[in-house]
Write an enzyme that holds these catalytic residues in place. Structure first.
Site, short mmCIF file in Angstrom:
data_model
loop_
_atom_site.label_atom_id
_atom_site.label_comp_id
_atom_site.label_asym_id
_atom_site.label_seq_id
_atom_site.Cartn_x
_atom_site.Cartn_y
_atom_site.Cartn_z
N GLY A 1 -16.02 30.54 -21.60
CA GLY A 1 -17.04 31.14 -21.80
C GLY A 1 -17.51 31.70 -20.15
O GLY A 1 -18.14 32.71 -20.57
N GLN A 2 -16.59 31.62 -19.18
CA GLN A 2 -17.21 32.31 -18.05
C GLN A 2 -16.82 33.64 -18.23
O GLN A 2 -17.11 34.41 -17.26
CB GLN A 2 -16.39 31.48 -16.84
CG GLN A 2 -15.34 31.91 -16.52
CD GLN A 2 -14.22 31.29 -17.45
OE1 GLN A 2 -14.02 31.38 -18.91
NE2 GLN A 2 -12.98 30.75 -16.87
N GLY A 3 -16.07 34.07 -19.07
CA GLY A 3 -15.56 35.60 -19.12
C GLY A 3 -14.40 36.06 -18.42
O GLY A 3 -14.39 37.01 -17.90
N SER A 4 -13.49 35.11 -18.13
CA SER A 4 -12.14 35.49 -17.57
C SER A 4 -11.49 36.59 -18.00
O SER A 4 -11.05 37.37 -17.44
CB SER A 4 -11.33 34.28 -17.36
OG SER A 4 -10.78 33.85 -18.61
N ALA B 1 -12.03 24.34 -11.04
CA ALA B 1 -11.86 24.49 -9.49
C ALA B 1 -12.21 25.76 -9.14
O ALA B 1 -11.68 26.12 -8.07
CB ALA B 1 -10.32 23.94 -8.88
N SER B 2 -13.08 26.46 -10.00
CA SER B 2 -13.49 27.75 -9.49
C SER B 2 -12.52 28.83 -9.35
O SER B 2 -12.57 29.56 -8.09
CB SER B 2 -14.47 27.53 -8.64
OG SER B 2 -15.77 27.67 -9.08
N ARG B 3 -11.26 28.79 -10.06
CA ARG B 3 -10.08 29.58 -9.43
C ARG B 3 -9.77 30.82 -10.47
O ARG B 3 -8.83 31.54 -10.03
CB ARG B 3 -8.93 28.30 -9.33
CG ARG B 3 -8.53 27.63 -10.83
CD ARG B 3 -7.36 26.74 -10.57
NE ARG B 3 -6.49 27.17 -10.26
CZ ARG B 3 -5.54 28.14 -10.68
NH1 ARG B 3 -5.86 28.28 -12.13
NH2 ARG B 3 -4.39 28.58 -10.27
N ALA C 1 -13.57 39.20 -4.23
CA ALA C 1 -14.26 38.13 -4.63
C ALA C 1 -14.19 36.66 -4.09
O ALA C 1 -13.12 36.43 -3.46
CB ALA C 1 -13.68 38.25 -6.29
N GLU D 1 -18.20 26.72 -10.47
CA GLU D 1 -18.27 25.22 -10.33
C GLU D 1 -19.84 24.87 -9.53
O GLU D 1 -20.42 23.85 -9.81
CB GLU D 1 -17.21 24.67 -9.63
CG GLU D 1 -15.94 24.47 -10.35
CD GLU D 1 -15.38 23.11 -10.66
OE1 GLU D 1 -16.01 22.23 -10.20
OE2 GLU D 1 -14.22 22.97 -10.82
#
Lengths: 170, 371, 456
Positions: free
Chosen positions: B47-50, B87-89, B288, B293
């Site tokens: 959902g974050q749009g990667s 882990a916001s990676r 970036a 997270e």
């Protein structure tokens, strides 16, 4: 049981005490309404039944024999998006996308009945729908835009060029 | 019998990537005979749009129009390793993997273009899908033609692979010291919450939150805003509404339904004022850092600090339910003062609850802060 | 034209708003069976009898699995990082949390599968559970695991430690010591999409695993370990998830469906009910944090002592990782030169806790920021001012000896202050993250700051 779904007549084999959600997803392979909770608590299963947004997970087929049902697949016409769909797309009102079908159908119905509905009315009208990803902010913005008629209905992916930026960036 | 307003702040930081690193992300890229680009990466879009971020990175790294890039992250047969979307990676490490792959493909594009144009690759640049001689804009070849030449003339598949991996940081078990940075970058944020507290019902309403996030570089500002908004509501839930075990430490739930567990709804939405700062990272794609997270970390303490500002009580067990607020208002607990020590919350500390200050019969157990 | 920095619509946006995105539950494979689990009704009990015969014999039931069907039943999610596994996929001789899966049935319909589950004969001998981790070392605490009340693989110590500088001197030098306790609670991830897996046995012996995992390769490794098979036996299909937030990483549905698919030779789907999501799925951990800060009356934090108890629930899962991350960030966005941190992963008889957005740091951000506000209040100082002077700056050393290269603590605070119209005195308004000098470099911070020209 007979149902008209997105304009097409169906003679259903699903037993009458099963839910509309089960009939749509399992028998008719219409998968846009989602089984978020099967308890009526989240709104992800919402479809339009005879003009009313209903929680399809709590709607037994027996209660709606002969009804007309609209799902997201039935929104829009002639290859164009419906205003609510275009607004959700342009305003980035989706993240994981799981709740969006229910939200759009509820918002679509709200705006049909109350064109130009303001922010407070939109929030009140959609409050029973849960979203865990977006924090609701862009959902409200999208519905407000649709209420204003501020939408572009074309379905073209080349529209992305409108969003690009000029010039060089490091 | 009054409503009181209050304001509280919190400042936070959060690491990018798995703690101690060692978490690879990989990708590969190929060009079709007409120059269109296929990206294969293992990063899951939760959902974050990667997928959006990665295709943006590839488009600009290669120099092709955005709609030339398609992405397949659907399966492990065609996509290489991505440790995962946590882990916001995803933007930093996953984004670097696709960027490295696109850079390699770019080198191949320049090499073939140089053969076609008979110009040294160092004298060529790419923009908007065309390879152009520096300073001689009429000497050019489209990437479509480069890809066609690769396919039908040079016998080459234009491709590139990328692997992003920061080595595992070893930690000293006695001191916690690490030998290298245990993260890829650090992001920072601040939140100011304004609340209204009803001292008769204990209800807390969040009126407004100002949130400032340093994300290094917002690859797609709409996606960043989405994280800030979604995190804000999740943080509001953590601070005020949500508890899996409402009678903790009892393991008793209140039930197995949404009505029993209070997830934030539309009607909880406060006014949100978001500020994005870009202080670029050294090694991230286009500078970036990360945001996913940390997005729900600053609100709970900001809200609880605002409650103290409003009614003068500290609620230090989240969520700050009306019951907890009222109980705090009833108790008006003052810290115990012992010389220069100012001691809050003694009744809920380990020392206050355990029969032997958190130690077993041999004296081994938790090391307390006032041992 | 540039894409980076542009407000491009979502790559999958059109598919989302036309209802064409396929989540796992939308995949249709003919012949799919439904799975249902027998879950422990007790918080802590021994299993004295387990007989699945009646379930296996039921019409429409195609497979029942228990621990005996799992080639490697106990495998830890962090085994690849050297963390020993302690959790069975399916319960062995005891259950340690209410909701722990013991057996799983695959049948023609959900109703049949549930009826088969209810026909399984099982007997328990109940034990006294432990719920309060503060009492884990007490003499009467329930022994959840044979090795003791806490995770004990942080090297020789049974806790994660940070030691820096001379914390006793800091406490002796302090004008005030502020001590408090912070207890944020367990949170449900609540993704709109419940955990769902569908495994299809292919003709060539491979298994196609439709999964809502946030981490396809990570989950593939877990399944491969449980099944003791090479990675190319498995094909994970996914990449699109209806919300995760950390709750769709500790994979179990895929392995269970794989085993049922292999045994029944039919595709098997397991879609958790929302009730299972609330009652049996892993949560964010409850944390108990005690902080004692040695502070000067003008707002310097000289040293911090901290005790963290992390409620892992019944099994470790990712808790040791989360606690380590927590330890590394226990000073928050500030430079505190003298530290004594001790953190424990404590077992209780509740659903194992797992990662959730901010894992490990959400808790410490809560505690550290609440504590900062208390310090400001006790000292009678502006909460912005206390934060700004202690804020990270270029060249500052963190608690675990990382040299900070470009921290933005000051920048985000000043931006927030300006946005809310909070007037700061000039010397605070003009602060930057440049290396500490002058009044920002008192004696007690000198050892924690890079000298000019020296960089790691």
């Amino acid at each position: 049981m007979k149902l008209y779904v997105n304009g097409i007549e169906h003679d259903l084999e699903t037993p009458p005490l099963e839910s509309l959600l089960t009939a749509l997803r399992e028998e008719l392979a219409i998968t846009s309404p989602k089984a978020g909770c099967n308890q009526g608590g989240c709104g992800a299963c919402t479809v339009i039944v005879d003009g009313e947004p209903r929680r399809s997970c709590l709607t037994p087929l027996a209660a709606i024999d002969g009804a007309s049902v609209t799902t997201v697949e039935g929104l829009g016409a002639d290859g164009a998006l419906s205003p609510i769909q275009a607004a959700f797309f342009d305003h980035y009102a989706t993240q994981c996308g799981f709740c969006v079908s229910g939200f759009m159908l509820a918002a679509h119905t709200l705006l049909e009945r109350e064109p130009g509905a303001g922010r407070d009315r939109i929030i009140e009208g959609l409050a029973g729908h849960l979203c865990r990803c977006t924090g609701y902010v862009k959902i409200v913005e999208a519905v407000e835009a649709a209420a204003r008629g501020d939408v572009d209905l074309s379905r073209d992916r080349d529209r992305e060029s409108e969003f690009l930026t000029e010039g060089s960036q490091a | 019998m009054a409503k009181h307003r209050g304001r509280g702040i919190a400042t936070i930081e959060y690491p990018t990537g798995m703690n101690q690193n060692g978490d690879p992300s990989q990708a590969w890229v190929k060009l079709k005979p007409d120059g269109r680009v296929d990206v294969f990466a293992g990063t899951v879009d939760i959902g974050q749009g990667s997928r959006t971020v990665h295709t943006q990175i590839v488009a600009d790294t290669l120099g092709v129009p955005y709609d030339w890039v398609t992405m397949d992250n659907t399966n492990t047969d065609s996509s290489p390793v991505c440790t995962g979307s946590f882990a916001s990676r995803g933007t930093f490490i996953g984004g670097n993997a696709v960027r490295f792959a696109a850079e390699k493909a770019r080198e191949r594009v320049l090499d073939i273009a140089s053969k076609e144009l008979e110009i040294d690759p160092a004298d060529l640049e790419i923009a908007d899908g065309e390879v152009v001689a520096k300073g001689a804009p009429d000497r050019k070849i489209s990437i479509s033609d480069v890809a066609a030449a690769a396919t039908w003339v040079h016998g080459e598949l234009i491709t590139g692979t990328g692997a992003a991996l920061k080595p595992y940081a070893v930690v000293d078990d006695d001191t916690g010291k690490v030998d290298i940075d245990p993260h890829s970058a650090i992001s920072y944020a601040a939140c100011v919450a304004e609340v209204e507290v009803d001292d008769e019902t204990g209800e807390v309403t969040v009126e407004k939150m100002v949130q400032v996030y340093d994300v290094g570089r917002a690859i797609n500002p709409m996606l960043v805003e989405g994280q800030i908004d979604g995190g804000a509501m999740m943080g509001l839930g953590l601070g005020l509404l949500e508890a899996a075990y409402p009678y903790y430490p009892s393991a008793e739930h209140r039930g197995g339904e949404f009505g029993a567990y209070l997830m934030p709804s539309l009607e909880d939405l406060p006014e949100l004022d978001n500020v994005i700062i870009e202080n670029p990272s050294a090694d991230g794609p286009f500078g970036a850092k990360a945001i996913g997270e940390m997005a729900n970390n600053a609100q709970p303490p900001a809200i609880c600090a605002a409650i103290h500002d409003a009614v003068g009580v500290w609620v230090t067990e989240c969520p700050a339910t009306p019951e907890r607020v009222l109980r705090a208002l009833d108790e008006r607990a003052e810290p115990r003062r012992d010389g220069k020590r100012v001691i809050f919350d003694e009744a809920v500390s380990v020392r206050g609850v355990s029969a032997n200050a958190g130690k077993d019969a041999e004296g081994h157990g938790f090391i307390l802060v006032d041992d | 034209m540039k894409a980076v920095g542009a407000r491009l619509p979502r790559y999958d946006g059109l598919a989302q708003i036309t209802g064409q995105v396929r989540y796992v539950d939308d995949v249709r494979v003919p012949g799919t069976l439904w799975a249902k689990a027998l879950r422990s009704p007790h918080h802590f009990a021994g299993i004295t009898k387990l007989d699945t015969g009646k379930a296996e014999a039921m019409e429409g039931v195609h497979a029942v699995i228990t621990k005996d069907d799992v080639p490697l039943n106990v495998y830890g999610h962090l085994s690849a990082l050297g963390v020993p596994g302690d959790e069975p996929l399916l319960a062995e001789d005891e259950v340690r949390y209410k909701g722990q899966p013991i057996a799983v049935v695959a049948a023609e319909t959900e109703e049949l599968a549930q009826a088969a589950v209810e026909s399984i004969e099982i007997a328990y001998d109940e034990r006294e559970p432990l719920f309060d981790m503060r009492k884990a070392f007490d003499a009467d605490a329930a022994p959840i695991h044979p090795w003791g009340p806490v995770y004990n693989h942080f090297g020789p110590p049974d806790h994660r430690r940070i030691r820096k500088g001379d914390v006793e001197k800091a406490f002796a030098d302090a004008d005030v010591i502020v001590q408090g306790v912070y207890r944020p609670q367990a949170i449900e991830h609540c993704p709109l999409e419940p955990q769902t897996a569908l495994v299809v046995p292919e003709a060539d012996g491979r298994l196609t695993i439709y999964s809502c995992t946030q981490a396809m390769y990570f989950s593939m490794g877990v399944v491969a370990a449980h099944l003791q098979c090479p990675l190319n036996r498995l094909k994970f299909v996914g990449g699109t998830v209806g919300g995760g937030f950390g709750g769709k990483v500790d994979t179990a549905t895929e392995t269970v469906c794989a085993l049922l698919a292999m045994k029944s030779k039919r595709p098997v789907k397991w879609r958790w009910t929302r009730e299972e999501e609330f009652l049996a799925s892993s949560t964010r951990a409850p944390w108990h944090m005690e902080i004692a800060d040695a502070v000067t009356s003008d707002g310097w934090i000289l040293g911090r002592k901290m005790l963290t108890l992390h409620d892992a629930g019944a099994y470790t899962r990712f808790s040791s990782y989360g606690l380590t991350k927590h330890a590394f960030h226990h000073t928050g966005a500030y430079t505190i030169p003298n530290l004594n941190f001790n953190g424990y992963v404590v077992f209780t008889n509740r659903v194992p806790t797992t990662a959730m957005r901010g894992f490990g740091v959400t808790s410490v951000s809560y505690a550290a920021e609440m504590h900062m506000n208390r310090i400001a209040d006790v000292l009678g100082l502006d909460p912005f001012a206390v934060r700004l002077k202690n804020a990270n700056r270029i060249g500052d050393l963190t608690g675990n000896m990382v040299r900070l290269k470009d921290p933005s603590t000051v920048a985000v605070m000043l931006a927030a202050a300006e946005r809310i119209g909070h007037e700061l005195p000039a010397e605070l308004r003009g602060m930057t993250n440049e290396p500490r000098t002058g009044e920002l470099l008192p004696e007690h911070l000198k050892a924690s700051v890079a000298t000019n020209g020296s960089e790691d």
